[in-house]
Design an enzyme around this catalytic site. Structure first.
Site, mmCIF file in Angstrom:
data_model
loop_
_atom_site.group_PDB
_atom_site.id
_atom_site.type_symbol
_atom_site.label_atom_id
_atom_site.label_comp_id
_atom_site.label_asym_id
_atom_site.label_seq_id
_atom_site.Cartn_x
_atom_site.Cartn_y
_atom_site.Cartn_z
ATOM 1 C CG HIS A 50 35.022 37.140 43.692
ATOM 2 N ND1 HIS A 50 35.507 37.807 44.374
ATOM 3 C CD2 HIS A 50 36.171 37.886 43.169
ATOM 4 C CE1 HIS A 50 36.302 38.002 44.877
ATOM 5 N NE2 HIS A 50 37.222 38.076 43.689
ATOM 6 C CG ASP A 186 33.824 35.910 47.309
ATOM 7 O OD1 ASP A 186 33.090 35.439 47.027
ATOM 8 O OD2 ASP A 186 33.849 37.705 47.297
ATOM 9 C CB SER A 610 40.373 37.067 45.352
ATOM 10 O OG SER A 610 39.873 38.103 45.271
HETATM 11 N N1 ARG Z 1 36.373 43.797 45.186
HETATM 12 C C1 ARG Z 1 36.264 42.375 45.036
HETATM 13 C C2 ARG Z 1 38.004 41.988 44.091
HETATM 14 O O1 ARG Z 1 38.155 43.029 43.132
HETATM 15 C C3 ARG Z 1 35.603 41.440 44.604
HETATM 16 C C4 ARG Z 1 34.972 41.484 43.328
HETATM 17 C C5 ARG Z 1 33.686 40.731 43.186
HETATM 18 N N2 ARG Z 1 32.188 40.996 43.400
HETATM 19 C C6 ARG Z 1 31.703 42.094 43.516
HETATM 20 N N3 ARG Z 1 30.452 42.603 43.678
HETATM 21 N N4 ARG Z 1 31.874 42.524 41.793
HETATM 22 O O2 ARG Z 1 37.840 41.534 43.845
HETATM 23 N N1 ASP Z 2 38.387 41.172 45.426
HETATM 24 C C1 ASP Z 2 40.233 40.819 44.875
HETATM 25 C C2 ASP Z 2 40.924 40.142 43.824
HETATM 26 O O1 ASP Z 2 39.749 39.372 43.595
HETATM 27 C C3 ASP Z 2 41.483 41.349 46.492
HETATM 28 C C4 ASP Z 2 41.467 42.526 46.008
HETATM 29 O O2 ASP Z 2 41.542 43.597 45.321
HETATM 30 O O3 ASP Z 2 42.037 42.643 47.770
HETATM 31 O O4 ASP Z 2 41.845 39.354 44.362
#
Ligand code: ARG
Ligand code: ASP
Length: 675
Positions: A50, A186, A610
């Site tokens: 991502h 990921d 991330s």
């Molecule tokens: N929750 C994770 C973060 O905040 C992954 C986000 C990317 N994935 C998604 N389905 N939007 O970055």
């Molecule tokens: N998914 C988040 C990021 O991209 C990580 C998190 O918020 O725990 O940085």
């Protein structure tokens, strides 16, 4: 150190040593917002899928859909450059509080204070010793009570090396996002290129792979519950020391407003995406972005309530007052919470208004976003003149043009109506005139999308390229723009000044509160995240999301197959992966007959972490951080060690995918793997 008691063999010099190579030399901030790690002497980077998503997308065409099918460079030559992408190394960190606050007195006028601080910072950026290819960044810690200088190197030629298909890299997509159990691969792979002296350089075909003296060794010895691990990366922002009033307001007023708004937008998108494959393709990334924080805020509000964080903060505040009295600190500390309460009451409406404005005009709709950018361009001309206008025109133009890619006017129009109706209904009265309130949004939308220049890429481009005077004249005659401009003006003339004057006061008080917390704590409290290089460590560990339910900390490929829905856009599984699973072809990465996929730990992480390396007690790479669990997402405001967990991809799954799924042995051979 606590870390050693938990089993770590790492010393603080292993982790950071400005004089010698240390692990910090193998951790990078990835493109400003994520983290990545160096995994070979040839500058190879691992980060999340991502985090590399838009780069992967930018190289994708109908014939070569790397998002859908994955991408694997088979030689240096096939590695793909990404204009604008950069990574940042931190070479040295030093405290500079005294130098930044030189000449600043407590009782000074706030604006004067700010300007002295800014001057000192500018001076330090210019004068602190550094190499030609390095930069100095100054960052504030503890709400402005301390300052540190970072000597950094920005490498700007970053090439895409590999990415799994979305059905692996984004497996479970939005449904599984922020959730456990998780089964996502990921990760994506990039490489740093440098000039002949190994220094940063703009992209050039003559650049060579960056030579890294320090990179992570990879351990495939495996992990188990109870093991120590450490996350090294660039967490973006936490606010652990907010007063109870602030948290209450965020959770009960601001989050619900944003959640409601985004939910409506997502519903509109969903209706279109369900019935039309082209729209689905165009809107998947937008949907994911909007859904990401929508879902996070829901989890955050629930988590705050469930852990009784507000009550616990109130108790902490009582205790604080007590300590202030016992230690005979400045009496002004005693009234700090009355002042907070008062200020947070005042900021409620401006804060709400600002959120409605930003969500409506900036984050969720392309037509409205264009109106805002046009306004900014117009303002630029009015305040700075035609030279500035011309200087910035290209930048604006490319931003505006990008809102026309992956754009469907029909979808956008529905979102426009939804947002504007909500805006007129919910905007605090002070910031809305009676006349606008009674507008027929349906009618207006129809009219604007049919005839406004804001919905016409060609005409808009042509107009921006005209001389500024002509630009202003024509844009003022556009019905759509003229209508929206009133709202934008209200934002800049009323909402924003109200908001920022209160924000300044709150920040000042927060700085004071933080200084009090430091004085009344037995040891230095942990500083909030601020996008600087940090470590966070923990234990591989499951959790109890609710009564009588326990979540184990390690998921397996078996679980991918359990979730498999053929043809589904979130839960499809590539045929090749199914074959590998059926043959149990996991060696040497796993010898137990099970292929681990993701695992949980108790490290405190946040957005920006991330892509961070997860390393074991020896300092070897065991995984890549990518998310947190739903029940613990309030950790940005209130970290609860019972249920806050970070989620990592097991490095063995990544190697297995590179080796057995993609057959890219060239990359495997480049890595330093300990068995
Ligand atoms: N929750 C994770 C973060 O905040 C992954 C986000 C990317 N994935 C998604 N389905 N939007 O970055
Ligand atoms: N998914 C988040 C990021 O991209 C990580 C998190 O918020 O725990 O940085």
């Amino acid at each position: 150190m606590e870390m050693q008691e938990m089993g770590s063999k790492l010393t603080s010099k292993d982790i950071y040593d400005p004089e010698n190579l240390s692990l910090n030399d193998a951790v990078i901030q990835f493109n400003g917002g994520c983290t990545g790690e160096i995994v070979s002497s040839h500058g190879l980077i691992f980060t999340n899928h991502h985090c590399g998503y838009s780069a992967i997308q930018s190289h994708s065409t109908f014939e070569h859909n790397y998002i859908k099918d994955g991408f694997w460079a088979k030689s240096y030559k096939e590695e793909l450059p990404n204009p604008g992408m950069y990574v940042t190394f931190v070479r040295k960190i030093q405290e500079v509080t005294d130098k930044v606050l030189k000449g600043v007195q407590d009782n000074m006028d706030e604006n004067l204070k700010k300007s002295i601080i800014q001057k000192n910072i500018n001076y330090l950026i210019k004068t602190l010793p550094k190499k030609k290819w390095q930069e100095i960044q100054i960052k504030s810690f503890y709400d402005g009570n301390k300052f540190y200088a970072f000597t950094v190197e920005n490498y700007k030629d970053i090439r895409l090396v590999g990415a799994p298909p979305s059905s692996i890299g984004k497996f479970g997509a939005d449904t599984d996002n922020w959730m456990w159990p998780r089964h996502s691969g990921d990760f994506s792979i990039f490489r740093i290129y440098a000039d002949k002296n190994n220094h940063p350089a703009e992209y050039s075909p003559d650049n060579v792979p960056y030579h890294a003296d320090k990179y992570f060794r990879i351990s495939i010895k495996g992990i188990k519950a109870g093991d120590f691990f450490l996350i090294y990366g660039f967490p973006g922002r936490t606010q652990e020391y907010l007063p109870s009033f602030a948290v209450e307001q965020k959770v009960n007023i601001i989050n619900p407003a944003r959640i409601e708004l985004r939910e409506k937008v997502l519903n509109v998108m969903d209706q279109f995406m369900k019935n039309n494959d082209t729209i689905k393709l165009e809107y998947t990334a937008k949907y994911a972005r909007i859904a990401n924080y929508w879902k996070k805020w829901i989890g955050e509000s629930q988590g705050i309530n469930k852990t009784k964080a507000v009550e616990r903060k109130k108790a902490f505040e009582k205790e604080f007052i007590k300590k202030v009295q016992e230690q005979n600190l400045d009496p002004s500390y005693r009234i700090i919470f009355n002042e907070f309460q008062n200020l947070y009451n005042q900021i409620k409406n401006p804060e709400l208004a600002r959120n409605y404005f930003v969500e409506t005009f900036y984050l969720n709709n392309d037509f409205l976003k264009r109106s805002l950018m046009i306004y900014q361009l117009e303002k630029l001309y009015e305040t700075e003149g035609k030279d500035e206008f011309k200087k910035n025109r290209e930048k604006f133009l490319s931003r505006i043009q990008s809102t026309f890619s992956n754009y469907n006017p029909q979808v956008d129009q529905e979102i426009f109506k939804t947002l504007l109706k909500l805006y007129l209904e919910k905007m605090p009265a002070k910031y809305l005139d009676e006349e606008s309130k009674n507008k027929n949004v349906e009618e207006l939308a129809k009219q604007f999308y049919a005839s406004s220049i804001l919905n016409n890429k060609k005409a808009l481009t042509k107009l921006i390229n005209k001389n500024p005077k002509k630009f202003i004249k024509s844009i003022e005659n556009d019905n759509g723009y003229a209508f929206l401009k009133k709202f934008i003006q209200t934002y800049y003339n009323k909402i924003s000044p109200d908001y920022y004057s209160l924000r300044d006061k709150i920040n000042k008080l927060q700085k004071k509160y933080m200084s009090g917390i430091i004085k009344t704590s037995s040891r230095m409290p942990l500083p909030d995240a601020n996008s600087t290089l940090r470590i966070s460590y923990g234990i591989i560990k499951g959790y109890e999301p609710r009564d009588a339910v326990y979540y184990f900390p390690i998921s397996h490929l078996r679980g991918v197959l359990e979730k498999y829905i053929p043809g589904d856009y979130e839960f499809d599984v590539p045929a090749k992966l199914i074959q590998l699973y059926e043959k149990k072809d996991f060696k040497p990465y796993s010898t137990s007959g099970e292929m681990p996929v993701n695992f949980l730990g108790s490290a405190h992480t946040t957005g920006g972490n991330s892509g961070s390396p997860a390393i074991n007690k020896e300092g070897d790479l065991i995984g890549i951080n990518f998310d947190r669990v739903w029940e613990g997402t309030m950790s940005d405001l209130y970290y609860d060690k019972k249920i806050s967990r970070n989620i990592m991809v097991d490095i063995r799954y990544i190697l297995f995918i590179i080796d057995k799924f993609a057959n890219n042995q060239r990359l495997i051979n480049e890595l330093d793997i300990v068995h």
